[in-house]
Design an enzyme around this catalytic site. Structure first.
Site, PDB file in Angstrom:
ATOM      1  N   SER A  65      -5.881   1.026   7.379  1.00  9.02           N
ATOM      2  CA  SER A  65      -5.651   0.989   5.934  1.00  9.02           C
ATOM      3  C   SER A  65      -6.750   0.218   5.226  1.00  9.02           C
ATOM      4  CB  SER A  65      -4.318   0.308   5.607  1.00  9.02           C
ATOM      5  OG  SER A  65      -3.255   1.199   5.753  1.00  9.02           O
TER       6      SER A  65
ATOM      7  N   ARG B 142       2.243   2.228  10.959  1.00  9.81           N
ATOM      8  CA  ARG B 142       2.062   2.116   9.508  1.00  9.81           C
ATOM      9  C   ARG B 142       3.355   1.644   8.853  1.00  9.81           C
ATOM     10  NH1 ARG B 142      -2.812   4.989   9.036  1.00  9.81           N
ATOM     11  NH2 ARG B 142      -3.111   3.986   7.042  1.00  9.81           N
TER      12      ARG B 142
ATOM     13  N   GLN C  17       1.551  -4.068   7.894  1.00  4.85           N
ATOM     14  CA  GLN C  17       0.420  -3.751   7.033  1.00  4.85           C
ATOM     15  C   GLN C  17      -0.693  -4.781   7.047  1.00  4.85           C
ATOM     16  OE1 GLN C  17       2.293  -1.995   3.303  1.00  4.85           O
ATOM     17  NE2 GLN C  17       0.141  -1.540   3.117  1.00  4.85           N
TER      18      GLN C  17
HETATM   19  N1  LIG Z   1       0.118  -1.204  -0.711  1.00  5.37           N
HETATM   20  C1  LIG Z   1      -0.122  -0.299   0.214  1.00  5.37           C
HETATM   21  O1  LIG Z   1      -1.227  -0.149   0.670  1.00  5.37           O
HETATM   22  C2  LIG Z   1       0.974   0.590   0.731  1.00  5.37           C
HETATM   23  C3  LIG Z   1       0.662   1.840   1.258  1.00  5.37           C
HETATM   24  C4  LIG Z   1       1.696   2.641   1.692  1.00  5.37           C
HETATM   25  C5  LIG Z   1       3.003   2.161   1.626  1.00  5.37           C
HETATM   26  N2  LIG Z   1       3.262   0.937   1.131  1.00  5.37           N
HETATM   27  C6  LIG Z   1       4.616   0.452   1.051  1.00  5.37           C
HETATM   28  O2  LIG Z   1       5.119   0.625  -0.247  1.00  5.37           O
HETATM   29  C7  LIG Z   1       6.054  -0.398  -0.554  1.00  5.37           C
HETATM   30  C8  LIG Z   1       5.605  -1.107  -1.793  1.00  5.37           C
HETATM   31  O3  LIG Z   1       6.637  -1.881  -2.306  1.00  5.37           O
HETATM   32  P1  LIG Z   1       7.003  -1.818  -3.837  1.00  5.37           P
HETATM   33  O4  LIG Z   1       8.025  -2.851  -4.066  1.00  5.37           O
HETATM   34  O5  LIG Z   1       5.759  -1.848  -4.655  1.00  5.37           O
HETATM   35  O6  LIG Z   1       7.573  -0.374  -4.056  1.00  5.37           O
HETATM   36  P2  LIG Z   1       8.915   0.266  -3.439  1.00  5.37           P
HETATM   37  O7  LIG Z   1       9.561  -0.657  -2.529  1.00  5.37           O
HETATM   38  O8  LIG Z   1       8.526   1.616  -2.968  1.00  5.37           O
HETATM   39  O9  LIG Z   1       9.853   0.357  -4.710  1.00  5.37           O
HETATM   40  C9  LIG Z   1       9.447   1.039  -5.834  1.00  5.37           C
HETATM   41  C10 LIG Z   1      10.645   1.111  -6.732  1.00  5.37           C
HETATM   42  O10 LIG Z   1      10.198   1.530  -7.987  1.00  5.37           O
HETATM   43  C11 LIG Z   1      11.240   2.257  -8.599  1.00  5.37           C
HETATM   44  N3  LIG Z   1      10.635   3.240  -9.487  1.00  5.37           N
HETATM   45  C12 LIG Z   1      10.002   4.380  -9.189  1.00  5.37           C
HETATM   46  N4  LIG Z   1       9.638   5.019 -10.294  1.00  5.37           N
HETATM   47  C13 LIG Z   1      10.060   4.269 -11.331  1.00  5.37           C
HETATM   48  C14 LIG Z   1       9.997   4.412 -12.739  1.00  5.37           C
HETATM   49  N5  LIG Z   1       9.401   5.475 -13.333  1.00  5.37           N
HETATM   50  N6  LIG Z   1      10.546   3.442 -13.525  1.00  5.37           N
HETATM   51  C15 LIG Z   1      11.157   2.384 -12.954  1.00  5.37           C
HETATM   52  N7  LIG Z   1      11.242   2.215 -11.630  1.00  5.37           N
HETATM   53  C16 LIG Z   1      10.698   3.142 -10.822  1.00  5.37           C
HETATM   54  C17 LIG Z   1      12.022   2.908  -7.496  1.00  5.37           C
HETATM   55  O11 LIG Z   1      13.409   2.706  -7.762  1.00  5.37           O
HETATM   56  P3  LIG Z   1      14.196   3.798  -8.614  1.00  5.37           P
HETATM   57  O12 LIG Z   1      14.003   5.109  -7.911  1.00  5.37           O
HETATM   58  O13 LIG Z   1      15.587   3.294  -8.634  1.00  5.37           O
HETATM   59  O14 LIG Z   1      13.613   3.802  -9.971  1.00  5.37           O
HETATM   60  C18 LIG Z   1      11.638   2.112  -6.259  1.00  5.37           C
HETATM   61  O15 LIG Z   1      12.724   1.453  -5.682  1.00  5.37           O
HETATM   62  C19 LIG Z   1       6.094  -1.305   0.630  1.00  5.37           C
HETATM   63  O16 LIG Z   1       7.145  -0.943   1.475  1.00  5.37           O
HETATM   64  C20 LIG Z   1       4.774  -1.003   1.304  1.00  5.37           C
HETATM   65  O17 LIG Z   1       4.779  -1.243   2.672  1.00  5.37           O
HETATM   66  C21 LIG Z   1       2.273   0.153   0.632  1.00  5.37           C
HETATM   67  N1  LIG Z   2       3.856   1.342   5.545  1.00  2.00           N
HETATM   68  C1  LIG Z   2       2.722   0.977   5.095  1.00  2.00           C
HETATM   69  O1  LIG Z   2       2.663  -0.068   4.668  1.00  2.00           O
HETATM   70  C2  LIG Z   2       1.569   1.898   5.123  1.00  2.00           C
HETATM   71  C3  LIG Z   2       0.266   1.391   5.113  1.00  2.00           C
HETATM   72  C4  LIG Z   2      -0.814   2.284   5.100  1.00  2.00           C
HETATM   73  C5  LIG Z   2      -0.569   3.649   5.146  1.00  2.00           C
HETATM   74  N2  LIG Z   2       0.713   4.095   5.154  1.00  2.00           N
HETATM   75  C6  LIG Z   2       1.035   5.487   5.194  1.00  2.00           C
HETATM   76  O2  LIG Z   2       0.435   6.094   6.272  1.00  2.00           O
HETATM   77  C7  LIG Z   2       0.225   7.463   6.002  1.00  2.00           C
HETATM   78  C8  LIG Z   2      -1.130   7.904   6.455  1.00  2.00           C
HETATM   79  O3  LIG Z   2      -2.137   7.408   5.630  1.00  2.00           O
HETATM   80  P1  LIG Z   2      -3.645   7.631   6.047  1.00  2.00           P
HETATM   81  O4  LIG Z   2      -4.474   7.436   4.847  1.00  2.00           O
HETATM   82  O5  LIG Z   2      -4.005   6.840   7.230  1.00  2.00           O
HETATM   83  O6  LIG Z   2      -3.631   9.153   6.438  1.00  2.00           O
HETATM   84  P2  LIG Z   2      -4.659   9.950   7.321  1.00  2.00           P
HETATM   85  O7  LIG Z   2      -5.954   9.244   7.330  1.00  2.00           O
HETATM   86  O8  LIG Z   2      -4.027  10.287   8.556  1.00  2.00           O
HETATM   87  O9  LIG Z   2      -4.814  11.307   6.481  1.00  2.00           O
HETATM   88  C9  LIG Z   2      -5.330  11.292   5.187  1.00  2.00           C
HETATM   89  C10 LIG Z   2      -4.585  12.226   4.319  1.00  2.00           C
HETATM   90  O10 LIG Z   2      -4.909  13.581   4.621  1.00  2.00           O
HETATM   91  C11 LIG Z   2      -3.785  14.361   4.379  1.00  2.00           C
HETATM   92  N3  LIG Z   2      -3.923  15.691   4.988  1.00  2.00           N
HETATM   93  C12 LIG Z   2      -3.716  16.110   6.263  1.00  2.00           C
HETATM   94  N4  LIG Z   2      -3.932  17.433   6.357  1.00  2.00           N
HETATM   95  C13 LIG Z   2      -4.304  17.857   5.138  1.00  2.00           C
HETATM   96  C14 LIG Z   2      -4.648  19.122   4.609  1.00  2.00           C
HETATM   97  N5  LIG Z   2      -4.694  20.220   5.329  1.00  2.00           N
HETATM   98  N6  LIG Z   2      -4.935  19.209   3.279  1.00  2.00           N
HETATM   99  C15 LIG Z   2      -4.908  18.111   2.511  1.00  2.00           C
HETATM  100  N7  LIG Z   2      -4.596  16.901   2.953  1.00  2.00           N
HETATM  101  C16 LIG Z   2      -4.289  16.773   4.270  1.00  2.00           C
HETATM  102  C17 LIG Z   2      -2.693  13.535   4.915  1.00  2.00           C
HETATM  103  O11 LIG Z   2      -1.466  13.926   4.371  1.00  2.00           O
HETATM  104  C18 LIG Z   2      -3.093  12.148   4.475  1.00  2.00           C
HETATM  105  O12 LIG Z   2      -2.544  11.849   3.192  1.00  2.00           O
HETATM  106  C19 LIG Z   2       0.466   7.601   4.523  1.00  2.00           C
HETATM  107  O13 LIG Z   2       1.744   8.125   4.355  1.00  2.00           O
HETATM  108  C20 LIG Z   2       0.464   6.199   4.013  1.00  2.00           C
HETATM  109  O14 LIG Z   2       1.273   6.026   2.886  1.00  2.00           O
HETATM  110  C21 LIG Z   2       1.767   3.248   5.176  1.00  2.00           C
END
Ligand SMILES: NC(=O)c1ccc[n+]([C@@H]2O[C@H](COP(=O)([O-])OP(=O)(O)OC[C@H]3O[C@@H](n4cnc5c(N)ncnc54)[C@H](OP(=O)(O)O)[C@@H]3O)[C@@H](O)[C@H]2O)c1
Ligand SMILES: NC(=O)c1ccc[n+]([C@@H]2O[C@H](COP(=O)([O-])OP(=O)(O)OC[C@H]3O[C@@H](n4cnc5c(N)ncnc54)[C@H](O)[C@@H]3O)[C@@H](O)[C@H]2O)c1
Ligand SMILES: NC(=O)c1ccc[n+]([C@@H]2O[C@H](COP(=O)([O-])OP(=O)(O)OC[C@H]3O[C@@H](n4cnc5c(N)ncnc54)[C@H](OP(=O)(O)O)[C@@H]3O)[C@@H](O)[C@H]2O)c1
Ligand SMILES: NC(=O)c1ccc[n+]([C@@H]2O[C@H](COP(=O)([O-])OP(=O)(O)OC[C@H]3O[C@@H](n4cnc5c(N)ncnc54)[C@H](O)[C@@H]3O)[C@@H](O)[C@H]2O)c1
Lengths: 94, 454, 378, 454, 94, 378
Positions: C134, C123, C128
């Site tokens: 996802s 993940r 992604q």
């Molecule tokens: N799209 C998906 O499905 C998904 C799922 C899980 C993870 N991700 C990951 O999440 C990331 C997304 O990238 P992104 O650029 O959208 O977000 P990001 O890289 O997480 O950056 C978000 C930025 O927003 C700032 N921020 C937070 N709260 C704020 C506020 N109230 N006011 C102003 N700024 C604020 C934070 O900096 P400050 O703390 O300095 O404010 C932070 O650096 C990627 O790495 C992606 O892989 C995505």
């Molecule tokens: N890096 C990326 O780009 C990327 C992409 C997709 C997902 N993710 C991350 O992967 C992680 C897993 O996502 P997922 O949706 O596949 O998770 P998942 O399907 O494994 O689990 C679903 C959710 O259930 C929650 N859970 C487990 N036990 C629980 C309990 N007892 N009570 C309540 N909630 C409970 C987990 O914390 C999770 O949020 C997340 O942190 C997500 O942000 C990252």
């Protein structure tokens, strides 16, 4: 010629007065009024000259009264304003 | 010569301090600093004045200053926080009388030109009006005098007469400066004028009056400045005169009055006359509305179909947030038939992310409508049509409406006087406390939002 | 020349397809040969003609298709039977459920298949675009709320009308991972009041970023893996969680559970007692019904009524929106193949040191190469 | 005496007209009226000056006026619309030389006090700098001189030397007014100074330079006013001097420069030096950002998870609308992984009612990123992390990002320098064209929105 | 004493100049600059006095040149500003 | 003392109830006696106990209930049989469909029942609180879109994801009355691109006020009744409309038709040809399926598949959200009774000159008193 300068000064000061105050939050209305009121106590400067100059008894009495009144205005004005603003600060920082 | 230049350069510096002081005083963050700067300016001006060579006797000065300082300090310390406005009125009155006296003393100067005589007269006139006017204002605020407007038949005529007499007296004064009659008459007349102009005004409007009198006292100082050819009096006096005028105007707007009304008195007329005003629509600019909203403590927003048409919901939400930041309570009153489908307002307000808790039903809001400073009607019409309550002949008579007209002030945001879905005239628009803000609701709301800039 | 083959899915319940004509076209453009089984994608609106237009060959002989393929792409795991028909050394990419399908993994290993499990794509931010968990979970979140809303005897939004005020429905989402967040967003869109809970504390902010509120329950120390997966709770923590959310469940009109723990059975979070306290006609959706269930009484693949509460455990969530689900899954597969495609030699370049492949390749050259799977079966 | 008073009262009126003119000039709706008012003021001032009793010979005056009018009219008529800025530079230069000459002529007055001498020197100095500086600016803009910054080693030292020499010359000038050497030297040195300060500046920054020189020419007139003790020169000159400084400041902000840079030259340094600047973060206030946005023709908004956290979407939508009203093109660039769930940004922007057509995919926006004046990154981090493109060692190397750094200016709205989801440092924040606007995204956006008030 | 008045006037005018210009839309930057530039041609008034006074040939020549230059600045400045603003109006009303 | 009686609904498909315990309570507080049949409201989550608590009597004898009642409140029309059991002079308030139910109307008249038809409540501002057509249509609008979305093989909102961008679904609503507007709002909430059409020109602004776009088709002169109902189109106008909307239908994922013409059969707006041009898996919802249908091929009460397009004609829309629907309908009934309640004598005061009653009372004292019905059957 002096009058010319004075009226120039008058005009400029009036324009400046208009421009200075643009948008005042409601909470500042009273303090600002009070602060401006203290400034208007500048008449004290005039009173000083009157009270201190050689003159008739009348002018001295009048001048002294003027000084006293103007001083009340100035001293009271600034202090009151400051009190209000001090309270205001507290309220904001809460 | 050197001292004169030194004094005057110090005056220049004092003027700069006053200017900065006023500027800073009008922003919350710097207000206190502003007051201190302006006090420094005053100190500087007073101190250098004492170097003036024409001052030869410091005893009386000292006496006056000591008396003034003691009284001023005590007054400022002892007065209750709630009694501030009347305190300001009183202090202002002292400033006025002082200018009057300075003018009087100036009469003793040799070789008075007509112009100087005129300015002496003006400082007496304005100083006198300020003095007695301020005293009356103080009396009304501290309830030593009844706060109710004091009115009698022929008031206008009497006042006009006094004004005329004053004018005549001025002419005579300039022409025959040696004759003390005119001086005394001028003092008496201006004192009377001060009383007569403030008495008819109700206690609630006193803050505006004080602000105006404050502006006057600046002008009095300015006139005194001309009388004794003193720069700093002119500058500081006219600064206060001009900025006081602007402040008065701002305060008027916050109280939903016009400066014209104040300047020519007779405002705050008793409500008995007002019923006849029905049929007159008062419109307001968004800017003036801002001043009222900025001063409001509680606001109820009543949306209708027009908000939907204008798609103003996002702006409304933002306005709500700004009002809340400003310390104001905001709720929404939703009439069940507002819009063109059941739940129309909910759809829009949910889109704009308005918290559900803020949406009140008609029955919850109506009983407390009196407590709201402002009701903002946004593109609603039928749902606030007071004919439903008042006019037995109306087709919607008996339908419950949101009683916005019970709020202190009502803003109605719509494009025109056009009727709504039911096609009916709306007496609300003609009420005394209603202000129409014409224009597309979204634009109006956005304007309001923008007025709320720091 | 690499031959990429896509057989039909054998499940009749799931209408998704592994490769859409659009992606077949892209594969062919990058130099692969594509062979599809006749009828591919018919469940979600594609016809053979579209694949042919893209340049793919269409066959109705599954056996030759499997035997010739260098790479096989599909949605669901193969049968042991089908594995035997594959060319030795072929690459097989699909869901595998490797933690629970020991026999399958062994069969793949023995046949020297390079098996890539879509569940095991790390993940990470870089991965992604290949992350089918996802993409499908996200659709699942939408579908679950829509199904719940459809079965509820109320509407979700607030309505202030002349016929009375309808309060907004209350929706409670347990587990705010990808599916849970999308469920929150969907319920919020429909105007419900949404509350959510998750054991991972970082999620609170994400929940609030969608305008929902986060239920605070003090569970003591919880944490997450480097991949962001939740760790299993201690029994004591689980009890605390159940207690903490009981009142919220009781006043909710809809409860959606999406809690998963990577590589383990999902936790049992909603008990019969809690359900009994819910209003008649309320709806509970158990995302995990098919893999053990978060909800007591949920039945895999079915909708049941327990104590006048409707429990939806139908599963195959993203398959409900098969067209979009296929598009996304197919994009994931294409992105995966494309990422490791050697444009000159027109082959899939397997680099087991690459951090993505290292996570998702399960068997290769007769070995179980994935560490956690190897440990699991050691 | 009467004429003197008449003249000076007219000057007062002229000053009022100038003040109103400037005030009106700064609002679109009244600008033209303002220009006319100020022209009237000028006419009045010129006409009453001709009544001055010290003027005894009108022939030369007439000659000068005729020549000036013909040239001025022709120039204003004939110049192409696109050549306006250089035209203004040229005209400004003429104003400067004129002040210089007035100062020179003033030298012929009897009984010059030291103070007057000083002001004469100042009018020569400032007038000279304005003159040659404006000519260089005109040359650069009209491409008669290369627009590239003219730089050489030791430039700073040479300029400091010239400045010093000027200062010394000034002292000598005041002390020995009878010795013409100092006069001529002052003229030469100030002319040189003008050339040397403007040459190092690139053509793109010329508008700011002209505005600054315009402010200088006001100051020159003001100095000349002191030299001949003339009110209106002082008032008009200092008005222009002060307001020109403010305008320069505003223009600097709109070009993302600081006034300090301009005043002490050396700004717009060639880009060769800049790579070393990496590691330095430049932050910007929302107010200054406004000036840049107000001047932008095209803006791309890149939202990320921070927009969601701050719930800034409604404000962003409003900002978009305001920019559009201002004639700017606005689009959104949505990175596929922005936020914390697939489609996170879509949910929020749909809520705020952003039209779908404005949402562009990464692949559609990147090729045209260069064409955008400003990219506003709202709480995004990983999705605009240029390390993914530049740094082979980065864990996200190779991931496609939105190349905001290719836009002319990048605003990054976030609360701190903290990293995002992937926990990585972001070189974007250190780029030359990046400005960090720290603070909660919603607050920052709202501030921007409020700056856009009429 | 005259100087005192003049510096008073200077200070007030400078403050006024600062206050007058608060927020100028980008489209008005150039016209405003140009309009202010025309005002700075006020030096013409000084030039007039210089050119018309009795003096040496040099001062007359210098004065006349000053008048010519200042007139160009004034006339050209106002006309150019007006042209720009006229165009601006058209664009807005479009 | 007036006895208000509420029998169970006979339809098993519709779970709504005419009076909720809350409104029973309100009726009793205003001085009526309330008698309900045992099991009332069980379809939407109410139990007898709640009615008893409110102070109502509960009986399981339908016959006595009908015979004793001064006022009968219910959702659906009575059978001719039941009418015969009513007390002469009793008031009966329910849906009646008086334009099409001649026999029923005659029976009511003959039995000297004062029959109030809920369909005939005028659409005035004052009457809105009693207007059940509106309250139920509004819920229907929501339900129709939710059902369509649930059956579509796509999601409605836009999603820009690493697995590709999903375009927002297109929804086309024909007829933007109360139901149509709510359908628009619901589809918009879900993130779809919504277009709508209606013959009444005033509606365009209302459609746009919900953020949808209005399809412009030039039909020439159209108008509406004083109540705001649409008038029937000429055949030529209908053809023009069909032609104008064909393209929009072809590119829509969901089409919802809500077109009605007061007192007439609903117009046939969507033809087989148009449906054939839609994408496979698209959904058409025909609100009017039960009363004749706007859509060719729709089957009353059923969901059918025609040319790979799903046509939903299930009907009984608001019954799907029976709890909210009952609350609203019950409020409507209460508001109606309350409006004409004489608080002193505790009776329903029938004033046939009142503009609301004048519109909705069909029979009284052995006469058909409603003018348009009298004309219809004259
Ligand atoms: N799209 C998906 O499905 C998904 C799922 C899980 C993870 N991700 C990951 O999440 C990331 C997304 O990238 P992104 O650029 O959208 O977000 P990001 O890289 O997480 O950056 C978000 C930025 O927003 C700032 N921020 C937070 N709260 C704020 C506020 N109230 N006011 C102003 N700024 C604020 C934070 O900096 P400050 O703390 O300095 O404010 C932070 O650096 C990627 O790495 C992606 O892989 C995505
Ligand atoms: N890096 C990326 O780009 C990327 C992409 C997709 C997902 N993710 C991350 O992967 C992680 C897993 O996502 P997922 O949706 O596949 O998770 P998942 O399907 O494994 O689990 C679903 C959710 O259930 C929650 N859970 C487990 N036990 C629980 C309990 N007892 N009570 C309540 N909630 C409970 C987990 O914390 C999770 O949020 C997340 O942190 C997500 O942000 C990252
Ligand atoms: N809720 C329902 O289910 C439903 C259904 C059908 C009918 N109705 C009826 O609709 C009415 C609803 O009452 P209401 O008060 O909400 O609406 P209304 O009475 O119809 O009034 C709406 C007002 O909004 C103004 N307006 C329109 N567009 C505007 C814009 N862009 N900016 C600013 N103002 C704008 C109009 O005045 P200007 O033209 O002067 O701007 C109009 O007077 C009731 O009569 C109700 O019975 C309701
Ligand atoms: N005054 C009130 O408070 C109130 C309350 C509710 C409804 N109303 C009004 O009552 C009126 C009727 O609403 P309704 O929802 O019951 O209407 P309805 O059910 O009779 O018809 C539904 C819609 O179909 C439309 N239609 C008819 N023929 C069509 C065609 N060929 N093509 C497309 N559309 C066609 C109608 O114009 C109407 O909008 C509306 O004007 C509504 O605003 C008023």
């Amino acid at each position: 010629m002096e009058l010319v300068y004075l009226s120039f000064i008058l005009i400029l000061a009036i324009f400046l007065g208009f421009e200075l105050i643009q948008k005042v939050p409601a909470t500042l209305h009273t303090p600002l009024m009070s602060g401006a009121n203290a400034i208007s106590g500048i008449t004290l400067v005039g009173a000083l000259v009157g009270a201190g100059s050689e003159g008739t008894t009348l002018t001295v009495i009048l001048g002294t009264a003027a000084v006293a009144f103007a001083t009340i205005n100035v001293v009271g004005g600034y202090l009151v304003t400051d009190r209000m603003l001090a309270m205001f600060k507290k309220r904001v920082s809460k | 010569m050197q001292t004169v230049i030194l004094i005057n350069l110090s005056y220049t510096l004092a003027a700069v301090l006053f200017i900065l002081g006023l500027k800073f005083l009008s922003h919350p963050a710097t207000a206190r600093r502003g007051n201190i700067l302006s006090a420094l300016g005053m100190l500087l001006a007073v101190v250098v004045t004492l170097l003036d060579q024409s001052i030869i006797d410091y005893r009386w000065i000292l006496l006056g200053i000591v008396i003034g300082t003691v009284i001023g300090t005590l007054a400022a310390r002892l007065v209750a926080m709630t009694a501030m406005p009347e305190m300001v009125a009183l202090l202002n009155g002292f400033g006025g009388i002082s200018s009057l006296l300075v003018g009087w003393v100036a009469l003793a100067q040799p070789d008075l030109s007509n112009f100087i005589l005129l300015t002496i007269f003006l400082s007496i006139l304005i100083g006198g009006v300020t003095f007695t006017g301020s005293l009356v204002a103080w009396g009304k605020l501290s309830e030593r005098i009844s706060g109710r407007p004091f009115l009698f038949h022929g008031q206008r005529q009497v006042n006009a007469l006094i004004l005329l007499a004053n004018f005549m007296c001025g002419v005579m004064f300039v022409l025959y400066p040696a004759q003390p009659l005119w001086l005394y008459l001028a003092i008496v007349l201006s004192a009377t004028l001060g009383v007569m102009t403030v008495m008819p005004i109700g206690g609630a409007d006193m803050p505006v009056v004080i602000s105006l009198l404050n502006s006057y006292s600046g002008l009095a100082a300015c006139a005194a400045g001309f009388a004794i050819s003193n720069n700093i009096l002119i500058v500081a006096g006219s600064l206060v005169g001009a900025s006081g005028m602007i402040l008065t105007n701002i305060m008027c707007k916050a109280m939903n009055r016009s400066l014209g009304n104040v300047l020519f008195s007779g405002f705050g007329a008793p409500s008995g006359d007002d019923d006849k005003l029905e049929g007159e629509v008062k419109s307001l600019s968004a800017e003036d509305a801002y001043y009222i909203l900025e001063a409001a403590q509680s606001v109820v927003i009543v949306p209708g179909y027009g908000m939907a048409v204008a798609q103003a919901q996002h702006g409304v939400k933002e306005l709500q947030e700004l009002l809340e930041e400003n310390g104001c309570e905001v709720v929404y009153a939703i009439h069940p038939v507002a819009g063109r489908m059941p739940g129309h307002m909910n759809v829009l307000l949910a889109e704009a992310d308005v918290p559900y808790d803020l949406l009140l039903e008609m029955d919850d809001i109506n009983p407390r409508m009196e407590t709201f400073d402002v009701a903002i009607v946004i593109g609603a019409n039928d749902v606030v049509n007071s004919a439903a309550r008042e006019n037995m002949n109306s087709p919607i008579y008996g339908m419950p409406i949101i009683n916005v007209d019970y709020a202190r002030t009502v803003f109605v945001l719509k494009r025109s006087m056009a009727s709504g879905f039911a096609g009916l005239d709306n007496p609300l628009f003609y009420k005394e406390n209603t202000r129409m803000i014409f224009g597309d609701a979204k634009e109006t709301v956005n304007k309001l939002v923008r007025e709320f800039s720091a | 020349m690499t031959l990429i083959a896509i057989p039909n899915e054998t499940s009749t319940r799931d209408k998704r397809t592994a490769i859409t004509p659009e992606n077949a076209d892209k594969l062919i453009r990058s130099g692969a040969e594509v062979l599809v089984e006749a009828g591919l994608g018919s469940g979600c609106g594609f016809v053979d003609e579209q694949y042919r237009e893209a340049g793919a060959r269409v066959t109705d002989k599954l056996q030759t298709l499997l035997a010739e393929a260098d790479i096989v792409l599909r949605v669901h795991k193969p049968t042991v039977d089908e594995i035997a028909q594959l060319k030795r050394g072929a690459i097989h990419i699909s869901y595998l459920d490797p933690f629970n399908e020991r026999a399958l993994v062994e069969a793949l290993k023995d046949r020297q298949i390079t098996a890539i499990s879509m569940e095991m794509i790390p993940r990470t931010t870089r991965a992604q675009k290949m992350d089918a968990l996802s993409s499908q979970a996200s659709l699942a979140g939408y579908v679950m709320v829509m199904q719940a809303a459809n079965r509820l005897n109320r509407i979700l939004p607030m309505m202030m009308t002349p016929s009375g005020t309808i309060k907004p429905a209350r929706v409670f989402i347990i587990g705010a991972g990808v599916a849970g967040l999308q469920a929150i967003a969907t319920a919020r869109r429909l105007g419900a009041r949404v509350t959510a809970f998750d054991t991972r504390a970082v999620v609170a902010e994400q929940v609030e970023s969608l305008g929902a509120s986060f239920l605070k329950i003090d569970l003591g120390e919880t944490s997450q893996t480097s991949d962001g997966y939740a760790l299993q709770l201690t029994p004591e923590q689980l009890a605390r969680q159940q207690q903490g959310q009981a009142d919220e469940i009781a006043r909710s009109d809809i409860v959606v559970t999406t809690a998963q723990v990577f590589g383990r059975k999902p936790p049992r979070l909603v008990t019969r007692d809690m359900i009994r306290r819910m209003l008649q006609g309320s709806v509970v959706v158990d995302m995990a019904a098919e893999s053990g269930g978060n909800v007591e009484g949920s039945v895999a693949g079915e909708v049941v009524e327990v104590d006048d509460v409707i429990i939806v455990g139908s599963g195959n969530w993203s398959g409900q929106v098969s067209r979009d689900a296929s598009n996304m899954y197919s994009n994931n597969l294409f992105n995966l193949v494309n990422e490791y495609w050697n444009a000159e030699q027109k082959t899939f370049e397997l680099d087991l040191d690459d951090d993505i492949l290292c996570g998702c390749v399960i068997t290769h050259a007769g070995e179980i190469v994935n560490e956690s799977i190897r440990k699991q079966y050691a």
